[in-house]
Design a protein around this motif. Structure first.
Motif, short mmCIF file in Angstrom:
data_model
loop_
_atom_site.label_atom_id
_atom_site.label_comp_id
_atom_site.label_asym_id
_atom_site.label_seq_id
_atom_site.Cartn_x
_atom_site.Cartn_y
_atom_site.Cartn_z
N ILE A 1 0.85 -1.18 0.00
CA ILE A 1 0.00 0.00 0.00
C ILE A 1 0.89 1.24 0.00
O ILE A 1 1.68 1.47 0.93
CB ILE A 1 -0.94 0.01 1.22
CG1 ILE A 1 -1.84 -1.24 1.19
CG2 ILE A 1 -1.79 1.27 1.23
CD1 ILE A 1 -2.74 -1.37 2.40
N VAL A 2 0.79 2.02 -1.07
CA VAL A 2 1.62 3.22 -1.24
C VAL A 2 0.95 4.40 -0.54
O VAL A 2 -0.27 4.60 -0.67
CB VAL A 2 1.83 3.52 -2.73
CG1 VAL A 2 2.68 4.77 -2.91
CG2 VAL A 2 2.43 2.32 -3.44
N VAL B 1 -2.56 0.80 -4.07
CA VAL B 1 -1.90 -0.51 -3.94
C VAL B 1 -1.08 -0.79 -5.20
O VAL B 1 -1.56 -0.59 -6.33
CB VAL B 1 -2.93 -1.64 -3.74
CG1 VAL B 1 -2.23 -3.00 -3.66
CG2 VAL B 1 -3.75 -1.39 -2.49
N ASN B 2 0.17 -1.23 -5.01
CA ASN B 2 0.98 -1.72 -6.13
C ASN B 2 0.44 -3.10 -6.53
O ASN B 2 0.99 -4.14 -6.15
CB ASN B 2 2.46 -1.84 -5.73
CG ASN B 2 3.16 -0.49 -5.70
OD1 ASN B 2 2.85 0.41 -6.49
ND2 ASN B 2 4.10 -0.33 -4.79
N VAL B 3 -0.63 -3.09 -7.31
CA VAL B 3 -1.33 -4.34 -7.59
C VAL B 3 -0.48 -5.30 -8.42
O VAL B 3 -0.48 -6.50 -8.20
CB VAL B 3 -2.66 -4.04 -8.31
CG1 VAL B 3 -3.35 -5.35 -8.69
CG2 VAL B 3 -3.57 -3.21 -7.43
N SER B 4 0.26 -4.77 -9.38
CA SER B 4 0.95 -5.62 -10.34
C SER B 4 2.23 -6.21 -9.74
O SER B 4 2.44 -6.20 -8.52
CB SER B 4 1.28 -4.82 -11.59
OG SER B 4 2.24 -3.83 -11.29
N ALA C 1 5.65 -4.89 -4.25
CA ALA C 1 4.63 -5.29 -5.22
C ALA C 1 3.69 -6.30 -4.58
O ALA C 1 4.11 -7.20 -3.85
CB ALA C 1 5.28 -5.89 -6.45
N ALA C 2 2.40 -6.16 -4.87
CA ALA C 2 1.42 -7.11 -4.34
C ALA C 2 1.39 -8.39 -5.17
O ALA C 2 0.93 -9.43 -4.70
CB ALA C 2 0.04 -6.49 -4.33
N ASN C 3 1.89 -8.32 -6.42
CA ASN C 3 1.89 -9.48 -7.32
C ASN C 3 0.48 -10.05 -7.51
O ASN C 3 0.27 -11.25 -7.49
CB ASN C 3 2.85 -10.56 -6.82
CG ASN C 3 4.29 -10.09 -6.80
OD1 ASN C 3 4.76 -9.50 -7.77
ND2 ASN C 3 4.99 -10.32 -5.69
#
Length: 511
Positions: free
Chosen positions: A411-412, A460-463, A481-483
């Motif tokens: 979470i950014v 969120v850094n979803v990728s 990264a959430a990957n």
């Protein structure tokens, strides 16, 4: 096969009981005949030297009556002859010499007899269907007992004995030899015209050598055998397909426009033998490496939207192959879709799962939603976070999602305003949190304290790539990264401190 035999002419010595040559250094014509002992009948004659023992001197006529055969006896009273019988069985050989005045032995009568067993020279396999054969399915073999002089001619009497001969069939040298096949062991009887057929089964992939043997024919200690090398190749009968969804009972779909990678769905393909069942005991474990074929996974024959849907030959071990398949719809908002996963390999003919276990896979288009939040700077601020899926008409909470794992550090936090400085409020809890029924329970921002009114943007850094900073401690650190690329682009939100929530649920002014 011609055999050299000796005919010894003997008589009692005139002055003792010893045997001495009866015919010496002379050539005489004997009347010879053959007879069938076991089997008790036959169709072919015995041949002595160049004479077939029947009145017509015919190679195709049975033993009958007597035939003249000329033999030359040496000084010891022994004559050599070749005996040939192109069939199988226990045979009798009879001979008589009747003296004549011209030979100076008128009135002399000499008789003799012997018996021999003729065994087929070889057992030859034929009639095996062309490859590929099907593991576990019956295939026909014919075994023919052959004579030695003409390998294309069967020994007609073999199998017609009083106790009919039984040939033992067996398999050996299975290739590649790493499977769970049982060895073939069968008895073959019922020979007619020297040949018999039966059905055999081998429940693995690969090739085998077949052997046929009959030992101690008619008690003679003679055996007959034959082999057929490299029978097969055998292929699986069919595939069973099962899936492990990416998330509980479903898998998140990707999309083509915008480009969004789907969540992997593990597809398992098991190569099975004919008549197999759901247990792994009926897998064809040899289906691997060079004995396997690249296998394509489809939606009941359609490849639209599927990626990473091929299992290479190296992807199979012990007859089981797996692939991490993804699905992408044409657009981001795709209604829930159920696909039927089918397997088809590149063999000729192809092995497939049609008519057998083909797994259903449910796909949903999803997104992550982090709602705005506001409250006092003197209290921790709860944040609402959930996964949603597109129903076909609207997004709704994905209550079936209890598997998505979110790293809190993904979470950014950015865009601080007012008196709120970086990391005066931190994310809680830390580490990674698994959603429960589509919701992240307990996510909050710690209280920044008096004088720290302001706001912060959250995303969120979803990728699979990371950007920006986060606050999981009092010191800023790079966000991870959430990957989770199948959720696409996060909508983002804002948390505001210093705005007090009203205690009123509803207000209406009247004029």
């Amino acid at each position: 096969v011609a055999q050299t035999v000796s005919v010894r002419s003997v008589k009692k010595a005139d002055n003792s009981g010893a045997c001495v040559p009866g015919l010496a250094n002379v050539t005489r014509t004997l009347q010879m005949s053959c007879s069938y002992t076991n089997p008790a009948a036959g169709t072919l004659p015995v041949q002595v030297n160049t004479r077939y023992l029947n009145p017509s001197n015919s190679a195709g006529a049975m033993c009958a009556a007597t035939s003249p055969v000329s033999l030359t006896f040496d000084a010891a009273g022994v004559a050599s002859a070749t005996v040939t019988y192109p069939d199988a069985g226990d045979m009798g050989l009879n001979m008589t010499y009747t003296g004549a005045a011209a030979n100076g032995d008128a009135g002399l009568v000499m008789q003799g007899a012997d018996a021999f067993v003729a065994v087929p020279a070889s057992l030859v396999f034929s009639g095996i269907p062309a490859a590929p054969l099907v593991a576990g399915a019956p295939f026909t073999v014919t075994v023919t007992a052959m004579n030695g002089a003409n390998p294309s001619t069967a020994t007609q009497n073999f199998g017609h004995e009083t106790a009919p001969a039984v040939v033992t069939l067996s398999s050996a040298n299975p290739q590649p030899g790493m499977g769970n096949a049982s060895v073939i062991s069968a008895g073959l009887s019922g020979f007619a015209a020297g040949a018999a057929s039966t059905n055999l089964t081998w429940n693995e992939v690969g090739t085998i050598d077949l052997a046929a043997v009959h030992a101690n024919y008619l008690g003679s200690s003679l055996s007959v055998a034959g082999t057929q090398m490299g029978v097969g190749r055998f292929q699986p009968s069919y595939f069973d397909v099962s899936v492990t969804p990416g998330c509980g009972t479903f898998t998140y779909a990707g999309s083509v426009t915008p480009a969004k990678t789907g969540q992997p769905l593990v597809v398992t393909v098991k190569a099975k033998r004919f008549g197999g069942d759901a247990t792994d005991a009926t897998n064809t474990a040899n289906y691997a490496g060079s004995y396997a074929f690249a296998t394509t996974l489809s939606n009941a024959g359609s490849l639209v939207g599927l990626s990473s849907n091929t299992i290479a030959t190296t992807g199979f071990a012990n007859g089981i192959g797996t692939a991490s398949v993804t699905y992408a719809g044409a657009v981001e908002k795709s209604a829930p879709l159920t696909l039927t996963l089918r397997a088809l390999d590149g063999d000729t003919p192809a092995v497939s799962s049609v008519g057998h276990a083909e797994a259903s896979a449910l796909f949903r288009s999803g997104r992550l939603v982090l709602q705005n939040g506001y409250g006092s700077e003197l209290l921790a601020l709860p944040m609402s976070f959930e996964s949603q899926y597109w129903t076909g008409s609207f997004y709704t909470t994905n209550s079936a999602d209890s598997c998505t794992v979110l790293p809190i550090s993904s979470i950014v936090m950015s865009g601080y305003t007012g008196g709120l400085a970086a990391c005066e409020t931190q994310l809680s809890p830390t580490g990674s949190v698994t959603l429960a029924a589509g919701k992240l329970i307990g996510l909050k921002l710690t209280k920044p304290g008096a004088g720290n009114q302001g706001s912060v943007n959250l995303a969120v850094n979803v990728s699979n790539t990371a950007a920006g900073n986060t606050c999981v401690t009092a010191t800023a650190s790079p966000a991870t990264a959430a990957n989770l690329p199948w959720f696409g682009t996060n909508l983002g939100s804002r948390a505001t401190f210093g705005i007090h929530k009203s205690p009123l649920i509803y207000r209406r002014e009247n004029y």
